[in-house]
Design a protein around this motif. Structure first.
Motif, PDB file in Angstrom:
ATOM      1  N   VAL B  72       0.647  -1.178  -0.241  1.00 19.05           N
ATOM      2  CA  VAL B  72      -0.226  -0.575  -0.258  1.00 19.05           C
ATOM      3  C   VAL B  72       0.451   0.710   0.063  1.00 19.05           C
ATOM      4  CG1 VAL B  72      -2.335   1.043   1.115  1.00 19.05           C
ATOM      5  CG2 VAL B  72      -1.901  -0.919   2.058  1.00 19.05           C
ATOM      6  N   MET B  73       0.511   1.686  -0.806  1.00 20.87           N
ATOM      7  CA  MET B  73       1.651   3.012  -1.455  1.00 20.87           C
ATOM      8  C   MET B  73       0.882   4.282  -0.526  1.00 20.87           C
ATOM      9  SD  MET B  73       1.752   1.150  -4.124  1.00 20.87           S
ATOM     10  CE  MET B  73       3.359  -0.050  -4.327  1.00 20.87           C
ATOM     11  N   ASP B  74      -0.120   4.536  -0.580  1.00 18.92           N
ATOM     12  CA  ASP B  74      -0.952   5.726  -0.795  1.00 18.92           C
ATOM     13  C   ASP B  74      -2.413   4.999   0.496  1.00 18.92           C
ATOM     14  OD1 ASP B  74      -2.013   7.645  -0.053  1.00 18.92           O
ATOM     15  OD2 ASP B  74      -2.488   8.331  -2.392  1.00 18.92           O
ATOM     16  N   PRO B  75      -2.408   4.668   1.704  1.00 15.19           N
ATOM     17  CA  PRO B  75      -3.410   3.939   2.107  1.00 15.19           C
ATOM     18  C   PRO B  75      -4.601   5.138   2.504  1.00 15.19           C
ATOM     19  CG  PRO B  75      -1.414   4.283   3.713  1.00 15.19           C
ATOM     20  CD  PRO B  75      -1.293   4.520   2.389  1.00 15.19           C
ATOM     21  N   THR B  76      -4.807   6.230   2.503  1.00 15.07           N
ATOM     22  CA  THR B  76      -5.641   7.048   2.590  1.00 15.07           C
ATOM     23  C   THR B  76      -6.422   6.587   1.150  1.00 15.07           C
ATOM     24  OG1 THR B  76      -4.390   8.648   1.807  1.00 15.07           O
ATOM     25  CG2 THR B  76      -4.501   8.136   4.155  1.00 15.07           C
ATOM     26  N   ARG B  77      -6.021   6.689  -0.311  1.00 11.48           N
ATOM     27  CA  ARG B  77      -6.624   6.618  -1.245  1.00 11.48           C
ATOM     28  C   ARG B  77      -6.542   6.247  -2.197  1.00 11.48           C
ATOM     29  NH1 ARG B  77      -4.689  11.361  -5.121  1.00 11.48           N
ATOM     30  NH2 ARG B  77      -2.364  10.671  -3.735  1.00 11.48           N
ATOM     31  N   SER B  78      -6.206   4.652  -1.315  1.00 13.18           N
ATOM     32  CA  SER B  78      -6.062   3.498  -2.631  1.00 13.18           C
ATOM     33  C   SER B  78      -7.769   2.588  -1.543  1.00 13.18           C
ATOM     34  CB  SER B  78      -5.190   2.386  -1.678  1.00 13.18           C
ATOM     35  OG  SER B  78      -5.765   1.027  -1.866  1.00 13.18           O
ATOM     36  N   TRP B  79      -8.733   2.360  -2.930  1.00 14.41           N
ATOM     37  CA  TRP B  79      -9.426   1.836  -2.588  1.00 14.41           C
ATOM     38  C   TRP B  79      -8.767   0.182  -1.675  1.00 14.41           C
ATOM     39  CZ3 TRP B  79     -10.720  -3.042  -4.349  1.00 14.41           C
ATOM     40  CH2 TRP B  79     -12.327  -3.449  -4.140  1.00 14.41           C
ATOM     41  N   ALA B  80      -8.129  -0.101  -2.020  1.00 14.43           N
ATOM     42  CA  ALA B  80      -7.877  -1.599  -1.895  1.00 14.43           C
ATOM     43  C   ALA B  80      -7.681  -1.495   0.152  1.00 14.43           C
ATOM     44  CB  ALA B  80      -6.979  -2.050  -2.459  1.00 14.43           C
ATOM     45  N   ARG B  82      -8.716   0.629   2.091  1.00 11.79           N
ATOM     46  CA  ARG B  82      -9.986   0.797   2.956  1.00 11.79           C
ATOM     47  C   ARG B  82     -10.896  -0.460   2.577  1.00 11.79           C
ATOM     48  NH1 ARG B  82     -12.834   4.702  -0.134  1.00 11.79           N
ATOM     49  NH2 ARG B  82     -11.082   5.399  -1.595  1.00 11.79           N
ATOM     50  N   TRP B  83     -10.930  -1.213   1.574  1.00 10.80           N
ATOM     51  CA  TRP B  83     -11.384  -2.101   1.275  1.00 10.80           C
ATOM     52  C   TRP B  83     -11.091  -3.151   2.588  1.00 10.80           C
ATOM     53  CZ3 TRP B  83     -15.788  -4.347  -0.090  1.00 10.80           C
ATOM     54  CH2 TRP B  83     -16.080  -5.497  -0.736  1.00 10.80           C
ATOM     55  N   LEU B  84      -9.668  -3.311   2.579  1.00 16.26           N
ATOM     56  CA  LEU B  84      -9.086  -4.449   3.979  1.00 16.26           C
ATOM     57  C   LEU B  84      -8.794  -3.626   4.770  1.00 16.26           C
ATOM     58  CD1 LEU B  84      -6.385  -5.587   1.360  1.00 16.26           C
ATOM     59  CD2 LEU B  84      -8.294  -6.848   2.261  1.00 16.26           C
TER      60      LEU B  84
END
Lengths: 1038, 123
Positions: B72-80, B82-84
């Motif tokens: 995860v490079m960009d946790p805040t903007r990663s949908w993945a 968030r989903w996880l």
């Protein structure tokens, strides 16, 4: 586009907002400006240049900011609150999903790049931006509030996370980044994902991918989450293990599937069933005895595969084969046996458990099992699914049924969700209610509510699914839902504890499975019958060049009955172990040199399956695979050598056979049938040979070989073919085909089953051209066909008188078969000794082409008979079907299809089966051709004349017929040669006379025509028979 | 974000230094690192486990049995992310699922620290 424009205006506003704060950063990096400006311009020409510049700057600032340089970050902190505050003020009114929005608020402020998918929201929130000054005043306040909120949200999250509903809210939308599938080197999936991470850290925010996913179950691909494909491309540029070829977008609907992995629910613990993945024991079932989680090792017990003899050899310093040629079979260790081989056995006590082990060569044994310390990684816990047999084997010697309770429970732990369904019949296997039966009423997570079968119990009982097992009763029709036989259906025949025995619908085999792996089903399926290109009952060649028939298809492997005739040998072959499928049409010879082809019915003469009979399914390398549906093993397949079989009523052998049987019947007047096969072969080139040869033929055994084309199989001339010139004692003089010389060869060195083609051609040719009777060959042939027939007819008729028969028998192809058929007991003749030796003569003709044998046979007979009138014509007709030049004659005259070489149609109908089924007469007819009979309507064609209809009044012994001209036989009576007669094919509902087969001479009515077959109602018996149209003629009663 | 609510800088978690069998995943946050990395610097998202102080803890708090890996490079903007439910953790390598649950003692620690713990869903 107007919307787009709004976005940009937004951004412009933002720019203003940030400008003041982040000057420092602006200066710090402008490295990518050029490129980005360009990009922006292309998409939004209508925006003022100024604004664009601003925006780009701002974007870069933010990137940098996010990337986390120390100073920038601090400042960012302040900014953050400002940005967020805008947002929060409104957020409560706008959206109820606080946390998500909150996150996005953060996003926005961190990187308000133009590409953020939630622009819409942002715009909505941002619109009423407050003047900057006010915000700045509030910074402290806002910070406090955010912290509060953050803390609270964490607590809220606590509850929420568990619910699926909440998860639903996270489903991807169009505004979210997308997942892209990228190809990478196999086995490097994780590495690639980690490398991408590292790259992003190193390169900072310029890589705009959000995440990279490597799935364990998906080799060769990783997923990259990003807003744009371009970002993905940028990120994977220069990565060693990523193939940049194709980037595939994962549809939104499938995004969640990518991330939903089944966690490996089964952890390795004591008593778990596992399989070893590597080494000698690869694939073997093992039971975990102890687990060391720290060292990632486990002790498992397996059934040893130890070759004690080899071990002993090694210990005593004897030669040891370098490479292990095979894996020793699994069997329990017998310590005494080891001692006998002078292998040192130590008895050791395990300090940890206090158990005693026998130690041999560093291997620990206990109770016959090998206790092995292995890495956890070398154990596979998924889909272990021990089969019944394996568990049975694993049960310690002496251990009784109850011992498998623990194994059962571990089996149950392996069950999938939704294992039980409402209506399943179950039995309680544990606890107080053990053996209580009932039906599933409701299934919850781990609890199954069952309706007990017994009275006096509550309506439903809640029982842990671990304590339940499915239950079946004999007679249930079930389907196997897991395990090696998955997909098979069958009927339960007996139940032993938790093991169900069922008889498969397809293979009729008994399958033993756990009740747990079975569901009740009325479905009848074959299970899997195909993997890859290979299907059940295919003949395949395996990679060790052995071959066999697939007799069962399991979920991942085939059971192959190997082509080893000595004993049934079934091997399990995986798809990759199969080299190819054999589709070729291959022929073989039976014991009597009858040519066998697929579908011929044969009888096994010796070996363990002696006496069985059935159609040949496959032929390969002289080995037959016979399908006998009464054979219960190996799916009905029997593997035998072709020469231990006998063709049942081999169609081509008929003539001979009949001849022979007749021979013996009629006072053994003839030479015993062990006469070598070739006597009847027409000499090559046919230079008047027939007569010679024929003349000598029948009576004197050895001489019969003369003129035959043989192959030398031993000695100096091995492999050469030639014609037998002379036979003297055990020496044969052979004129070689390839060299202009005559050599003497030992009789035992020749083989007579020479490919018949040349001789057939020869004979055909010779006859055609040389027989003076044929003025011009080709056109006449059609007419000739009957001639032969008529020529024969008299003998044939004559047959009925024993005397005649005797005299003529070898040459009359016709009647003998009839006699046999009339016995109605093919079995008996098949085995009758008189008959058996008989076949050799046919050999020569039994050549590869089905047709040839036939056609030749009668002709030879003629020759031998020395019929003066000859032959020429007879020959000509007989082969005529094959003569390309005579197509015209065929339809009415020739037994068409059955004769045609290679036509499959003729084969299944081998006369042998004839006695057995109603098809046979047809075949009989085939073999004999239409022999004329009185009272049938024919067309008379004489050279130069037109065709005139006529009715045969009498068939003369010389083969010609007295025919009354006129369609009703009112006209003049003329004598016509057989080759000038053509039978008028009857039409439907005509009265007919049967000219061939068992019913020859009988009259009847043609009640239907099916292709080349006529459906005939026989007058005498009122039976309905299916007969070849060729053997039917229109009856004209005088 | 690492210091929950502390407002500190977003530090990237350590990135695994190998991809082999020594990888372990934190049972709470699913961060993936090597055993040695956990032993030396603990888990960036779950400092309260204090793995770096008590090496035995590493074994308790982490597992080698996990499925899938997500960087995860960009946790805040990663949908993945968030989903996880790893959107609030530090950027780094995570796993999609672990196969064990934290033992009850450690779950109690989570509770005391007011951090959420979600046991893995069994399939």
């Amino acid at each position: 586009m107007p919307r787009r424009r709004d976005d940009y205006e937004d951004d412009v506003e933002e720019d203003d907002e940030y400008d003041g704060v982040d000057e420092e950063d602006d200066e710090a990096d402008g490295y990518d400006d050029g490129g980005k400006v360009k990009r922006k311009r292309t998409t939004s020409d209508f925006i003022y240049d100024e604004a664009e510049e601003d925006e780009d700057e701002e974007e870069d600032d933010d990137d940098e900011d996010y990337g986390g340089g120390g100073g920038a970050r601090r400042r960012g902190g302040g900014k953050r609150h400002k940005g967020a505050s805008n947002f929060f003020d409104l957020e409560a009114q706008v959206d109820s999903d606080e946390e998500e929005e909150e996150e996005e608020g953060d996003d926005d402020f961190i990187d308000p790049g133009a590409d953020i998918p939630d622009e819409d929201d942002r715009r909505m929130h941002r619109r009423p931006l407050l003047p900057r000054e006010d915000e700045q005043e509030d910074v402290e306040e806002i910070e406090r509030r955010i912290q509060e909120r953050y803390a609270r949200s964490l607590n809220v999250e606590y509850d929420d996370e568990a619910t699926d509903v909440e998860q639903q809210a996270l489903l991807p939308s169009v505004r979210d980044p997308k997942l892209w599938m990228v190809k990478c080197a196999i086995g490097r999936e994780r590495e690639v994902a980690v490398c991408l991470m590292q790259k992003c850290i190193d390169r900072g925010p310029e890589l705009q991918i959000r995440s990279a996913v490597a799935l364990d179950h998906l080799k060769n691909f990783i997923y990259i989450e990003a807003d744009k494909e371009a970002h993905v491309k940028e990120a994977i540029k220069g990565m060693r293990n990523i193939f940049t070829g194709k980037i595939m977008l994962v549809p939104i609907k499938e995004m969640t599937d990518v991330l939903s992995v089944e966690s490996k629910a089964i952890d390795i613990s004591r008593d778990t069933w596992v399989r070893l993945k590597i080494g000698t024991y690869k694939g073997d079932l093992a039971k975990v005895v102890d687990v060391d989680n720290v060292r990632q090792r486990a002790t498992v017990k397996v059934i040893p595969r130890v070759d004690l003899q080899a071990l002993s050899n090694k210990l005593e310093g004897r030669e040891v084969p370098k490479k292990k040629a095979f894996t020793p079979p699994a069997r329990f260790m017998n310590i005494d046996e080891a001692r006998e081989l002078h292998i040192r056995v130590e008895r050791r006590r395990d300090p940890a458990t206090g158990d005693y082990f026998e130690k041999i060569e560093g291997m620990m044994f206990k109770d016959g099992f090998l206790y092995k310390n292995v890495s956890l990684k070398s154990l596979s816990t998924q889909n272990v699914q021990p089969t019944f047999d394996e568990l049975e084997k694993f049960r310690q010697p002496g251990e009784t049924g109850d011992g498998d309770m623990s194994s059962l429970s571990t089996l149950f732990a392996n069950r999938k969700k939704g294992h039980f369904m409402k209506g399943d019949r179950v039995i309680v296997v544990k606890g107080d209610l053990r053996n209580l039966k009932g039906w599933v009423e409701k299934v919850e997570e781990d609890t199954v509510h069952i309706k007990p079968n017994e009275k006096g119990l509550p309506k439903t009982l809640a029982i842990s699914d671990k304590d339940l097992c499915k239950y079946f009763e004999p007679g249930n029709h079930v389907k196997v839902v897991s395990g090696a036989t998955e997909g098979a259906t069958g009927m339960v025949v007996s139940v032993e504890g938790h093991v169900v025995n069922l008889v498969s619908d397809t293979t009729k085999e008994l399958i033993r499975v756990f009740a747990d792996n079975v569901v009740e089903s009325s479905e009848v399926t074959s299970g899997v019958t195909k993997i890859g290109d290979y299907e059940l009952h295919d003949l395949v060649v395996l990679d060790d060049n052995s071959f066999g028939v697939i007799i069962r298809v399991e979920s991942e492997a085939f059971q192959v009955l190997k082509g080893v005739p000595e004993r049934p040998d079934v091997a399990l072959a995986r798809l990759r172990e199969i080299k190819y499928k054999v589709d070729k049409k291959i022929f073989a010879k039976d014991r009597f040199k009858n040519t066998l082809s697929v579908k011929d019915v044969v009888k096994i003469l010796d070996g363990p399956c002696r006496g069985k009979q059935g159609p040949v399914e496959h032929i390969y390398k002289g080995v037959l695979f016979i399908y006998d549906r009464h054979h219960l093993e190996h799916a009905g397949f029997i593997c035998v050598k072709s020469d231990s079989c006998m063709m049942v009523g081999g169609s081509r052998a008929n003539g001979e056979r009949n001849g022979n049987s007749l021979t013996s019947k009629f006072s053994h007047l003839r030479t015993p049938p062990r006469v070598p096969p070739s006597p009847m072969r027409p000499p090559r080139g046919g230079h008047g040979g027939h007569n010679n040869f024929g003349g000598r033929g029948g009576g004197r055994g050895h001489d019969a070989l003369i003129g035959a084309t043989v192959k030398i199989r031993l000695g100096h001339y091995k492999g050469c073919k030639g014609r037998v010139k002379d036979v003297k004692g055990s020496t044969v003089r052979i004129e070689l085909e390839s060299q202009m010389k005559v050599v003497a060869v030992d009789r035992s060195h020749i083989s007579d089953n020479v490919n018949v083609t040349p001789s057939r051609e020869t004979s055909r040719y010779g006859m055609g051209s040389e027989t003076p009777m044929h003025p011009s060959r080709t056109p006449l042939h059609p007419y000739m066909t009957p001639m032969r027939d008529s020529g024969v007819t008299p003998y044939h008729d004559g047959m009925r008188t024993p005397m005649r028969d005797r005299a003529w028998n070898p040459y009359t192809p016709m009647s003998p078969p009839r006699d046999n058929w009339e016995d109605g007991n093919p079995g008996s003749w098949a085995t009758s000794p008189q008959y058996q030796p008989g076949s050799p003569p046919s050999r020569a003709y039994e050549a590869p082409t089905p047709g040839s044998g036939w056609t030749n046979t009668p002709s030879n007979n003629y020759n031998e008979a020395g019929t003066p009138r000859d032959s020429g014509s007879a020959y000509a007709n007989a082969p005529s079907p094959y003569l390309p030049s005579t197509p015209g004659g065929q339809p009415p005259m020739t037994p068409s299809s059955a004769y045609l070489p290679g036509t499959p149609g003729g084969q299944p109908m081998t006369p042998g089966s004839g006695g057995l089924d109603m098809m046979s007469p047809v075949v009989g007819a085939d073999s004999e051709g239409p022999w004329f009979l009185p009272d049938i309507l024919v067309n008379v064609r004489r050279p130069g004349d037109d065709t005139t209809p006529g009715v045969i009044r009498e068939v003369l012994p010389d083969g010609s017929s007295k025919i009354a001209l006129g369609s009703s036989g009112n006209g003049d009576v003329v004598t016509v040669l057989p080759n000038e007669i053509e039978v008028v094919p009857p039409r439907k509902l005509d009265k007919i006379k049967i000219m061939g087969g068992a019913h020859r001479g009988a009259t009847g009515k043609l009640i239907g025509i099916d292709g080349t077959d006529g459906i005939v109602k026989v007058d005498d018996t009122l039976d309905v028979k299916i007969l070849d149209m060729v053997s039917l003629a229109k009856l004209v009663q005088a | 974000m690492v210091n929950q609510g502390g407002g500190g800088p977003v530090a990237v978690a350590q990135i695994p230094t190998s991809f082999g069998h020594e990888l372990r995943a934190c049972l709470r946050c699913r961060l993936v690192k090597t055993y040695d990395q956990f032993r030396e610097s603990g888990c960036e998202n779950c400092p309260f486990f204090q793995m770096e102080d008590d090496h035995e803890r590493v074994v308790d708090c982490t597992t080698p049995n996990f499925t899938g890996l997500i960087s995860v490079m960009d946790p805040t903007r990663s949908w993945a992310a968030r989903w996880l439910r790893i959107g609030k953790f530090a950027p780094g390598c995570y796993t999609l699922a672990v196969s064990e649950a934290l033992n009850p003692d450690l779950q109690n620690i989570c509770e005391e620290e007011h951090v959420p713990y979600v046991p893995p869903k069994r399939v």
